[in-house]
Design a protein around this motif. Structure first.
Motif, PDB file in Angstrom:
ATOM      1  N   GLN A 139       0.800  -1.217   0.000  1.00  0.00           N
ATOM      2  CA  GLN A 139       0.000   0.000   0.000  1.00  0.00           C
ATOM      3  C   GLN A 139       0.836   1.273   0.000  1.00  0.00           C
ATOM      4  O   GLN A 139       0.336   2.340  -0.318  1.00  0.00           O
ATOM      5  CB  GLN A 139      -0.928   0.015   1.217  1.00  0.00           C
ATOM      6  CG  GLN A 139      -1.996  -1.063   1.165  1.00  0.00           C
ATOM      7  CD  GLN A 139      -2.954  -0.982   2.326  1.00  0.00           C
ATOM      8  OE1 GLN A 139      -2.686  -0.325   3.309  1.00  0.00           O
ATOM      9  NE2 GLN A 139      -4.078  -1.643   2.206  1.00  0.00           N
ATOM     10  N   PHE A 170      -1.362   5.009  -5.475  1.00  0.00           N
ATOM     11  CA  PHE A 170      -2.281   5.980  -4.912  1.00  0.00           C
ATOM     12  C   PHE A 170      -1.774   7.381  -5.227  1.00  0.00           C
ATOM     13  O   PHE A 170      -0.565   7.605  -5.307  1.00  0.00           O
ATOM     14  CB  PHE A 170      -2.387   5.820  -3.381  1.00  0.00           C
ATOM     15  CG  PHE A 170      -2.894   4.485  -2.949  1.00  0.00           C
ATOM     16  CD1 PHE A 170      -4.244   4.188  -2.974  1.00  0.00           C
ATOM     17  CD2 PHE A 170      -2.012   3.507  -2.507  1.00  0.00           C
ATOM     18  CE1 PHE A 170      -4.714   2.953  -2.564  1.00  0.00           C
ATOM     19  CE2 PHE A 170      -2.470   2.268  -2.097  1.00  0.00           C
ATOM     20  CZ  PHE A 170      -3.829   1.996  -2.129  1.00  0.00           C
ATOM     21  N   ASP A 198      -5.678  10.515  -2.320  1.00  0.00           N
ATOM     22  CA  ASP A 198      -6.054   9.290  -1.636  1.00  0.00           C
ATOM     23  C   ASP A 198      -5.682   9.329  -0.160  1.00  0.00           C
ATOM     24  O   ASP A 198      -6.256   8.615   0.656  1.00  0.00           O
ATOM     25  CB  ASP A 198      -5.391   8.074  -2.302  1.00  0.00           C
ATOM     26  CG  ASP A 198      -6.058   7.718  -3.622  1.00  0.00           C
ATOM     27  OD1 ASP A 198      -7.283   7.812  -3.682  1.00  0.00           O
ATOM     28  OD2 ASP A 198      -5.359   7.360  -4.568  1.00  0.00           O
ATOM     29  N   ARG A 199      -4.679  10.129   0.184  1.00  0.00           N
ATOM     30  CA  ARG A 199      -4.283  10.248   1.588  1.00  0.00           C
ATOM     31  C   ARG A 199      -4.661  11.612   2.163  1.00  0.00           C
ATOM     32  O   ARG A 199      -4.034  12.116   3.092  1.00  0.00           O
ATOM     33  CB  ARG A 199      -2.783  10.004   1.739  1.00  0.00           C
ATOM     34  CG  ARG A 199      -1.893  10.759   0.787  1.00  0.00           C
ATOM     35  CD  ARG A 199      -0.446  10.231   0.834  1.00  0.00           C
ATOM     36  NE  ARG A 199       0.390  10.842  -0.183  1.00  0.00           N
ATOM     37  CZ  ARG A 199       1.099  11.954  -0.006  1.00  0.00           C
ATOM     38  NH1 ARG A 199       1.064  12.557   1.177  1.00  0.00           N
ATOM     39  NH2 ARG A 199       1.836  12.449  -0.958  1.00  0.00           N
ATOM     40  N   ILE A 256      -1.106   6.434   3.260  1.00  0.00           N
ATOM     41  CA  ILE A 256      -2.505   6.053   3.126  1.00  0.00           C
ATOM     42  C   ILE A 256      -3.047   5.364   4.370  1.00  0.00           C
ATOM     43  O   ILE A 256      -4.212   5.501   4.734  1.00  0.00           O
ATOM     44  CB  ILE A 256      -2.687   5.139   1.879  1.00  0.00           C
ATOM     45  CG1 ILE A 256      -4.170   4.965   1.535  1.00  0.00           C
ATOM     46  CG2 ILE A 256      -2.034   3.797   2.096  1.00  0.00           C
ATOM     47  CD1 ILE A 256      -4.763   6.160   0.890  1.00  0.00           C
ATOM     48  N   LYS A 304      -6.502   6.106   6.578  1.00  0.00           N
ATOM     49  CA  LYS A 304      -7.519   5.081   6.822  1.00  0.00           C
ATOM     50  C   LYS A 304      -7.810   4.931   8.304  1.00  0.00           C
ATOM     51  O   LYS A 304      -8.960   4.752   8.721  1.00  0.00           O
ATOM     52  CB  LYS A 304      -7.055   3.748   6.237  1.00  0.00           C
ATOM     53  CG  LYS A 304      -7.142   3.669   4.720  1.00  0.00           C
ATOM     54  CD  LYS A 304      -6.799   2.264   4.236  1.00  0.00           C
ATOM     55  CE  LYS A 304      -6.995   2.147   2.737  1.00  0.00           C
ATOM     56  NZ  LYS A 304      -6.708   0.784   2.247  1.00  0.00           N
ATOM     57  N   TRP A 338     -13.541  11.558   3.084  1.00  0.00           N
ATOM     58  CA  TRP A 338     -12.502  11.427   2.067  1.00  0.00           C
ATOM     59  C   TRP A 338     -12.549  12.625   1.120  1.00  0.00           C
ATOM     60  O   TRP A 338     -13.637  13.041   0.691  1.00  0.00           O
ATOM     61  CB  TRP A 338     -12.685  10.141   1.275  1.00  0.00           C
ATOM     62  CG  TRP A 338     -12.406   8.915   2.072  1.00  0.00           C
ATOM     63  CD1 TRP A 338     -13.310   8.052   2.604  1.00  0.00           C
ATOM     64  CD2 TRP A 338     -11.114   8.416   2.452  1.00  0.00           C
ATOM     65  NE1 TRP A 338     -12.677   7.042   3.291  1.00  0.00           N
ATOM     66  CE2 TRP A 338     -11.323   7.241   3.209  1.00  0.00           C
ATOM     67  CE3 TRP A 338      -9.807   8.851   2.226  1.00  0.00           C
ATOM     68  CZ2 TRP A 338     -10.269   6.502   3.737  1.00  0.00           C
ATOM     69  CZ3 TRP A 338      -8.756   8.106   2.756  1.00  0.00           C
ATOM     70  CH2 TRP A 338      -8.989   6.959   3.492  1.00  0.00           C
ATOM     71  N   PRO A 366      -9.944   5.251  -1.035  1.00  0.00           N
ATOM     72  CA  PRO A 366      -8.987   5.024  -2.135  1.00  0.00           C
ATOM     73  C   PRO A 366      -9.290   3.735  -2.877  1.00  0.00           C
ATOM     74  O   PRO A 366      -9.724   2.746  -2.295  1.00  0.00           O
ATOM     75  CB  PRO A 366      -7.631   4.932  -1.416  1.00  0.00           C
ATOM     76  CG  PRO A 366      -7.845   5.624  -0.114  1.00  0.00           C
ATOM     77  CD  PRO A 366      -9.269   5.383   0.262  1.00  0.00           C
TER      78      PRO A 366
END
Length: 269
Positions: free
Chosen positions: A140, A151, A155-156, A200, A204, A222, A228
């Motif tokens: 990841q 990503f 995405d983060r 990431i 999460k 998000w 993501p």
């Protein structure tokens, strides 16, 4: 084992108690091919494959095998004692008392050996889980590497909002236990903004607690409007289908546009 049906892992693999590591691996491979779930989906085959895998794990780990051998020796001795008892029950009372005393001591030793075996098997399980987690983290976090998950920055990135005034210091202090905050951008009204993390997994983790209402009065979502999505890049870029590169390029252009629109909206607010 304690609380469960005893299984002789040597018998499961069809090998002797003094089998070498090479003999253990060879026996396991042969049986695993026969009972693998890909070969047969019957309940019996699945259960047999599970026992085979457990036997292989224990007998190929030095400490776990030593603990298992101690338990096995105790159980074999117990069977021998039971056979002897039938033939000697007519013997003298003092002899029986002496054997009973020895039996109590052996039982204590066997229980200690079983406990040690359980500890070793739990250690094997934890080590396997840690290895699986490590591989997942590598998958990841390695961005842009052929064959790995890719990503982009959004995405983060999470949106943040609150009824009270937000500050960069307060946000970073609140999120410090989760990981490193790379950047914070707060709107002019100071009640909303975006937070970008260095990885990431941190993003999460924050969203998991936010969904469980553990970060009140702060609210998170998000930045893209959805979690993501993993995108795999071709293993051999030079030989890949040109359409794959075209799709990847368009995706990255969309991501750049989304980032620009998000910042513009935030600055406008």
């Amino acid at each position: 084992m304690s609380g469960r049906e005893w299984v002789d892992y040597y018998q499961v693999l069809g090998i002797s108690g003094d089998a070498t590591a090479k003999e253990i691996s060879s026996a396991y491979r042969g049986l695993a091919l026969k009972y693998h779930p890909d070969k047969s989906t019957s309940t019996e085959s699945v259960q047999r494959f599970h026992v085979l895998s457990k036997a292989y794990q224990v007998l190929t780990d030095v400490e776990a095998r030593r603990a298992f051998d101690a338990v096995l020796a105790g159980r074999m001795a117990q069977k021998q004692r039971e056979a002897e008892f039938d033939s000697t029950r007519r013997g003298m009372r003092d002899e029986l008392l002496r054997k009973e005393k020895e039996a109590r001591k052996r039982k204590a030793d066997e229980e200690e050996a079983e406990i040690r075996l359980q500890h070793e098997m739990e250690r094997i399980r934890k080590e396997a889980q840690l290895e699986a987690d490590r591989k997942e983290r590598e998958k990841q976090t390695e961005e842009g590497v052929p064959g790995k998950a890719l990503f982009d920055d959004l995405d983060r990135t999470l949106k943040i909002s609150a009824e009270s005034i937000l500050s960069e210091e307060k946000i970073k202090e609140t999120l410090k236990p989760y990981g490193t905050v790379e950047s914070v951008l707060i709107s002019k009204k100071q009640k909303s903004g975006i937070v970008q993390f260095t990885d990431i997994l941190t993003a999460k983790s924050v969203m998991m607690d936010a969904d469980r209402h553990l970060l009140k009065p702060l609210s998170f979502s998000w930045a893209k409007g959805h979690p993501p999505v993993v995108i795999d890049t071709p293993d051999e870029p030079k030989k890949a289908n040109p359409k794959d590169f075209e799709s990847l390029t368009l995706m990255r252009m969309r991501q750049a546009a989304e980032r620009k629109q998000l910042r513009a909206k935030l600055e406008a607010d």
